[in-house]
Every structure is written in structure tokens, then in C-alpha cells.
Write an enzyme that holds these catalytic residues in place. Sequence first.
Site, PDB file in Angstrom:
ATOM      1  N   GLU A  80       0.821  -1.209   0.000  1.00 21.57           N
ATOM      2  CA  GLU A  80       0.000   0.000   0.000  1.00 21.57           C
ATOM      3  C   GLU A  80       0.862   1.268   0.000  1.00 21.57           C
ATOM      4  O   GLU A  80       1.866   1.350   0.690  1.00 21.57           O
ATOM      5  CB  GLU A  80      -0.922   0.007   1.227  1.00 21.57           C
ATOM      6  CG  GLU A  80      -1.937  -1.127   1.228  1.00 21.57           C
ATOM      7  CD  GLU A  80      -2.924  -1.050   0.070  1.00 21.57           C
ATOM      8  OE1 GLU A  80      -3.043   0.015  -0.557  1.00 21.57           O
ATOM      9  OE2 GLU A  80      -3.558  -2.080  -0.217  1.00 21.57           O
ATOM     10  N   ARG A 117     -17.905  -0.912   4.918  1.00 22.31           N
ATOM     11  CA  ARG A 117     -18.880  -1.581   4.062  1.00 22.31           C
ATOM     12  C   ARG A 117     -19.604  -2.679   4.827  1.00 22.31           C
ATOM     13  O   ARG A 117     -20.778  -2.966   4.584  1.00 22.31           O
ATOM     14  CB  ARG A 117     -18.166  -2.167   2.837  1.00 22.31           C
ATOM     15  CG  ARG A 117     -19.063  -2.672   1.740  1.00 22.31           C
ATOM     16  CD  ARG A 117     -18.266  -3.140   0.528  1.00 22.31           C
ATOM     17  NE  ARG A 117     -17.364  -4.233   0.831  1.00 22.31           N
ATOM     18  CZ  ARG A 117     -17.746  -5.503   1.102  1.00 22.31           C
ATOM     19  NH1 ARG A 117     -19.028  -5.828   1.107  1.00 22.31           N
ATOM     20  NH2 ARG A 117     -16.849  -6.440   1.349  1.00 22.31           N
ATOM     21  N   CYS A 171      -8.222  -2.206   7.840  1.00 24.60           N
ATOM     22  CA  CYS A 171      -6.845  -2.222   7.327  1.00 24.60           C
ATOM     23  C   CYS A 171      -6.317  -0.795   7.160  1.00 24.60           C
ATOM     24  O   CYS A 171      -5.229  -0.468   7.631  1.00 24.60           O
ATOM     25  CB  CYS A 171      -6.787  -2.961   5.981  1.00 24.60           C
ATOM     26  SG  CYS A 171      -6.996  -4.746   6.140  1.00 24.60           S
ATOM     27  N   HIS A 193      -1.187  -5.737   1.709  1.00 27.71           N
ATOM     28  CA  HIS A 193      -2.362  -6.589   1.552  1.00 27.71           C
ATOM     29  C   HIS A 193      -1.969  -7.877   0.830  1.00 27.71           C
ATOM     30  O   HIS A 193      -1.157  -7.847  -0.088  1.00 27.71           O
ATOM     31  CB  HIS A 193      -3.458  -5.871   0.754  1.00 27.71           C
ATOM     32  CG  HIS A 193      -4.468  -5.166   1.601  1.00 27.71           C
ATOM     33  ND1 HIS A 193      -4.664  -3.801   1.580  1.00 27.71           N
ATOM     34  CD2 HIS A 193      -5.350  -5.642   2.515  1.00 27.71           C
ATOM     35  CE1 HIS A 193      -5.624  -3.472   2.446  1.00 27.71           C
ATOM     36  NE2 HIS A 193      -6.059  -4.568   3.020  1.00 27.71           N
TER      37      HIS A 193
END
Lengths: 215, 215, 215, 215
Positions: D80, D90, D143, D167
Amino acid sequence: MKTVLITAFEPFDGERVNPSWEAVRHLHERMICGAHVVAKQLPCVFDESLRVLNETLDTLKPDLVIAVGQAEGRTDISVERVAININDARIPDNTGNQPIDEAIVEDGPAAYFSTLPIKAIVEGIREAGIPATVSQTAGTYVCNHVMYGLLHALAKQKGPVRGGFIHIPLLPEQAVKHQGLASMPLQTVGLALEMAISIALTVEEDRRLEGGATH
Amino acid sequence: MKTVLITAFEPFDGERVNPSWEAVRHLHERMICGAHVVAKQLPCVFDESLRVLNETLDTLKPDLVIAVGQAEGRTDISVERVAININDARIPDNTGNQPIDEAIVEDGPAAYFSTLPIKAIVEGIREAGIPATVSQTAGTYVCNHVMYGLLHALAKQKGPVRGGFIHIPLLPEQAVKHQGLASMPLQTVGLALEMAISIALTVEEDRRLEGGATH
Amino acid sequence: MKTVLITAFEPFDGERVNPSWEAVRHLHERMICGAHVVAKQLPCVFDESLRVLNETLDTLKPDLVIAVGQAEGRTDISVERVAININDARIPDNTGNQPIDEAIVEDGPAAYFSTLPIKAIVEGIREAGIPATVSQTAGTYVCNHVMYGLLHALAKQKGPVRGGFIHIPLLPEQAVKHQGLASMPLQTVGLALEMAISIALTVEEDRRLEGGATH
Amino acid sequence: MKTVLITAFEPFDGERVNPSWEAVRHLHERMICGAHVVAKQLPCVFDESLRVLNETLDTLKPDLVIAVGQAEGRTDISVERVAININDARIPDNTGNQPIDEAIVEDGPAAYFSTLPIKAIVEGIREAGIPATVSQTAGTYVCNHVMYGLLHALAKQKGPVRGGFIHIPLLPEQAVKHQGLASMPLQTVGLALEMAISIALTVEEDRRLEGGATH
């Protein structure tokens, strides 16, 4: 009377049209919610795009600015949440420049969040039956560059002028040459952008709606 | 005067509309290239769909038959190349039936190729600026079932009657509820189907154009 | 003692290795479930691949044949259900030949179904923790060509010899150069193929498990 | 002797394992490039994850921190680039909390860039034949929350301590239940993370390599 600036890009990456400009130019000189819309094409060039944008901001002094760009492969109207302070070009821009890991604004903040009511815009467009989502990344190319530069310029202004960026899919006639990539007709995109302007002009506080991603 | 039968399905899998029927019903009683078009909705049900289709074939005695179905997730007009003699239902049909690995026609051939000029249809639709491709699989659900049953019925007829199947994407208003899935407006789909009929009526020999897949 | 023939391809489409051969050559001369395994590389060339295959069938008289090929972009072990009687090459083969819409076997049936217990193979591989699915299309390139040619040859034989095709993902070291494409390590693929052979040798009747696609 | 903290998450979203912890726990008490590695599991819970992380930072005073998380659907090791100051969930976290559009740190900067040599890490992993890319978004869930919180904490420290987030794909045994999603074996992920630690410990200045996205 309020003024709305909506920008789009010239074609890039070998395309003959840029759907963002095809959609945006039809909004030029339109009145939306009592505001006067001005459409402006930006070059797909690092720095030069921001020079043209900043010049236009100085001249026009708009009350709202929405920048629009092509995102080949995306399936819907994607309203960007954030711009980051980095240029990292996967392909050269239209003058052949390809910056890698350079700050857009030296000593600028790492990122700016869109000041558009992004959730309300996504909700409004969807209610009209047009697929739309919040996007968590505008990439690291000229689109992100313009979004960051725009929000940096607006952040320094006195009055609160809303700004942000919307990515749109390929046009069907472009997708013909890119098998498997989704597309959206000009008319649909134009309607979605018109709604985005309208909502950004009228919705004071953004809606608290889920629009996140787990990764 | 020639008669064209174009079929589509009722909604399934929890959808409230089926884009195939929405597109096809507007073609009912239309004249295309001097032929009379009849649109017919089929149930999304194994066997019963073919019973209705065969009844319609017997009554109407069409000169051309195109069956149309929804393919959620596909990005373009996809013209099916082949139907295979198997029912293998990932989800139950609209009566709750879910056959696994059963032949559609006991002792029928393993497959039938579409007898439409599929390459010419793809080329024509693309030339109109609408994304289209040849598809190498119609799945193993009711769409493939109808395509196989149709071609089996036509193969037994005396005169050469062309038949085949076209899958279409979700409508934008459906894709709103399926984030990330591509869509195509009704008007675009309708135009593409009209062109498919027209080309199937007029192009004698299919074009020799690449439309394959490496896997 | 039973003999198993497992084939794979030489590299194609600019790759330096073909994962199918890398996985298959380690199975050469192995004993699996009391059967002797012979691995054979086929050229990625229309017709010539079948010439080599048929010659090997004649010499070896195997009791089971599994052909394996690379499917860049696929995420799992995909066990093919059906091969169709068509060559339609998206890219030239390794001799530069690019047939379009030509039958593999003139007057051959439209398709052959795999005679492997494909559901039992998928289930067994999954139970070992390796992703696997049934695939409804082997494409229209050399992989489908070999699968069709194999099943055509086996159909003409007296004793029932099972045959079929399995597509595998890219290797990790290949995927490094194809950003975004999934991969599977050689060891995992090798284990999955070993299980496929073992299941095909021992499971008499295929399992009745869902493995279909709606389109 | 230098200390490296590597964190991972407990399972979430109905999974029984989290590949990040499965990979990371094998690195606990390992020596890499002369540094002592400590692995720590974080709860998949907003705020509580950061409380545990900050406590560990205070106790351990590590010289390097890499946080790792699961990204179902991603095909490779994705390093990242940036964390943004927003929680937009979500799905609920493991305590049922689902914040929408809340800042992680009130009055914190909009984003932090990873201070790992992300391009060198991606290059090193690729050279070992393992697919890896730079990712432009860590999402808006736990995350990103941990990555932002980590970089916020490290930014306030005196000495320069590098930190960032990686990730990883699903494990094969997870992907079995998510047809079509890519996977990567534990061993491969472990090797990639070991290389990431090693490179972060030894490469002073990041490589100037392309790793951007047009959108």
C-alpha cells in the site's frame, strides 16, 4: 448568479476522443439550478493542466468546480473521495513526460478529500437508475494530479468553493476496440454529470451512507 | 412475407425485470427488412420454456429465430456460438427445479452451432459503435437449454431456418443494485438486436473474421 | 498394468515456459494408483499437435488420457466439460497458422463431452484445499483443438478409454509480467493433476454435483 | 539489536482464518537481517485494533513496523502507498461497529504515505518470482484504519521508524469457497513478507520505479 466550472480532458493513451470532454462540452453555457455552467478542456499533461485550471479559476471565480476524466475499465460513474500528493505515471502524458514518485505540490499535504457531497451525488445518480459508486482512488496520473491541484487551489481561497473529481467509463464506440471493457453512453454520462452539479449546488450536508471498501 | 421470431425471458434470480424481454417486446409487430417480427416471452423454466417455444415454432413457422437472454456481468452484446446438450443449474429455475448434468434431449447430439451469421452480426453491431463479441459458451442454464432446444427443433425442419442466441448485459437500473457489474441501456440493446435481425435476414454467408478465445 | 497419458504444451504467445509442461513433466514415469504415467509435450500448433497425440495414442495405448494447457487469467484448476468442432484462432499458433472458423474434423460431431468424472475431480481437488471449477468452454484455440481431437480418437476405439482436458493458471513467475493476473505455484498444480489422475482411475461414476453457469 | 514488529488480523467477514495472521505468526521470534521479529495479532475492530497496536509500539519500541491484512480478490502481494483519514465500513467490524465517514484521528492530516521503500519491496518480491504491485488504496475499513493509525503514531516519534501496510490474497483453501477469486499459498506469502522486512531494513532510499495507476 452562481458559476459552475466543469472540466474535462483531451484524448490520451491513443484514443481519438475523451468521453469526459464529449460529455462535458454539452454542458457549456447551460443553466443548472440557477447557476451558469462553463466547460473547459484541460490538456492531459502534468503541470500544464494545472496551469490552465488555475488560470481559469482566477478568471472565472466559480462557486463550484467538478473535474471529470476517463477511467477505462470502470463500469459506472465513480465519484472520487480523495486525491493524493503524488505523480506516478504508468504511461507518458501527452507531451511525453512521465514523472515517477514526485510530489504535485512540494510541501503540500499528503491528500485532500473531495469537498463535494459525494454520497449524496452517488445516491442521486443511482436513484435515476444510473450505476454510480464512491471510488477510493483517483490513481496517480493526470486525473489525480488535477484533482489534487484543484483542491489545493480551492483550499487557499477565502470563500468555501466546493470541488471534486468524477471518473467515467469508456464510451461504447471506444469499448468496441477494447473487448471486455464496460461502457456507458454519452447521454447517460451527461445526465449523471448534470445531476452531480445539481446536487453539489443544493445539498448542504452530505448524506451519511455507506460507500466504503474493505481494501 | 418472412416472419421473424424473437424470444426473451421472464425475470429470474430475484430480478424484477429481465432486460431481454424489455428489449424484445419493443420489436413485436415491427417490420425489419421486409419481415414481420413477432416477440414472445418464455418462462425461465427448464422444459416448459421449450414447450412454449416449440408450440410457437409450430404455429408461427418463422423464417428466422433469435432467442435473447440476460447475462449479468457481461459487458457487451454477446452472440453465442454453440449450445451444448446439458442442463446443469447453478440456481433453481422459476419453478424451483434444478437439474444437474441431465441431457436436454436424450440421444441428441452433444452440441449445435448457431446457424446465424455470428461474425457478420458482431461486425455489424460494432460498426454501429456498440460493443459486441462472439461468446464460446451460453452456460448450462435455461438460456443454453433454449438455444439447444431451438437448434434441435430447427435441425429437424425441412427448409433451412436460421436460429441462434444472443446474451445481453444488465440494464443500468439493475446494475445499480449490483455494484461493479457492467450495464447497457435498453435503447442500445434494442438497436443491436434490430441489427442482428437485419443482418441474419440479409447476409447469406457469414464473414470470415476472428472471434475466438485461447481458452 | 494400466497406462496413463498426460499431455501438455510447449510455450506460446511469447511466454518462455508453459506451466502445463512444467507441471506435467514431473509426473513422467510416476506410478499413480498402480498405473504408469507417461508425460508427453505437444507442439502449440494446429493439426501437428493432433498428429503427435494420435501417434502417441497408437504407440502407448493408454487407459486414460488427460491433456493439460495454460489459461492465463484463470484463477483455479479448471476442468473442461466440452470440446467443440471449431478452430478460431485469436492469435497465430507457433508456426504462424491462424485458422478462422474451420472444423477440426470435417463431418465430425459438433462437440464431445469430457469422459472424465469432472465433478468428482473438482470435488476431490477442492477437498485438498486447492481451488477448482468446471469450465464450460475450452476456447477455440489449440487447447480445444487437442481436446476435441483426443475425444474424437478415443470415441473410435473399442474399449472405453477416458479422456479430457484441464486448464491451469499462470505460474507466479509468469504473472509477475502480467500485472493483475492470478497465478498458482507449480507444486500446487502438480498435486491437483496427480489427484485428477487418481480420481479418474478410481471413480467409476461421476458425482452429481452442481458445477454449471447461468451464462 | 533492531526490532521489527509485524502485525496481522484475526479472521473477519465470516472467514475461519485470516491469511495475514497465518503468514505472520510463522515470523514470530525469527531473526531477519540481524533484526528480531515480533508478530502481533490485532482484532478486526475499529479503535481497539489501534489501542492494541499503540500499546505494542510503546512496549516494543520497534525500528520497523509492517502491518499485513487480507484483501480477498486481489491476485498478488500489494504494497500500500497511502492511508487516508476516514473510516467508512462496508461491513460491520468484529464487534458489530460500522462507522460511516468518520475521521480516524480528529484533526489528523488527510493521509499518510507509507514510509516503507514500496517500490524496492515490489521489485524485490517480483525478482523472486512472486507477483507484487503497488496499491493506491488500502480501502476505508480496519486495514486502512490500522495503516493510518500506525503512520500517525510513527510520525510523532523522534527517531525515524519506517512503517507501512501490505495486503495479501486469500489462501487457496479460502478461495475454494469463493469461486473465481485468486489465491496465494501461505509459503509464498511468508517468503514475500520476509523479503519485505529484509528490504525495508536494508534499502535506504526507495527505487525510482513506475508503480502508478491511470485511475
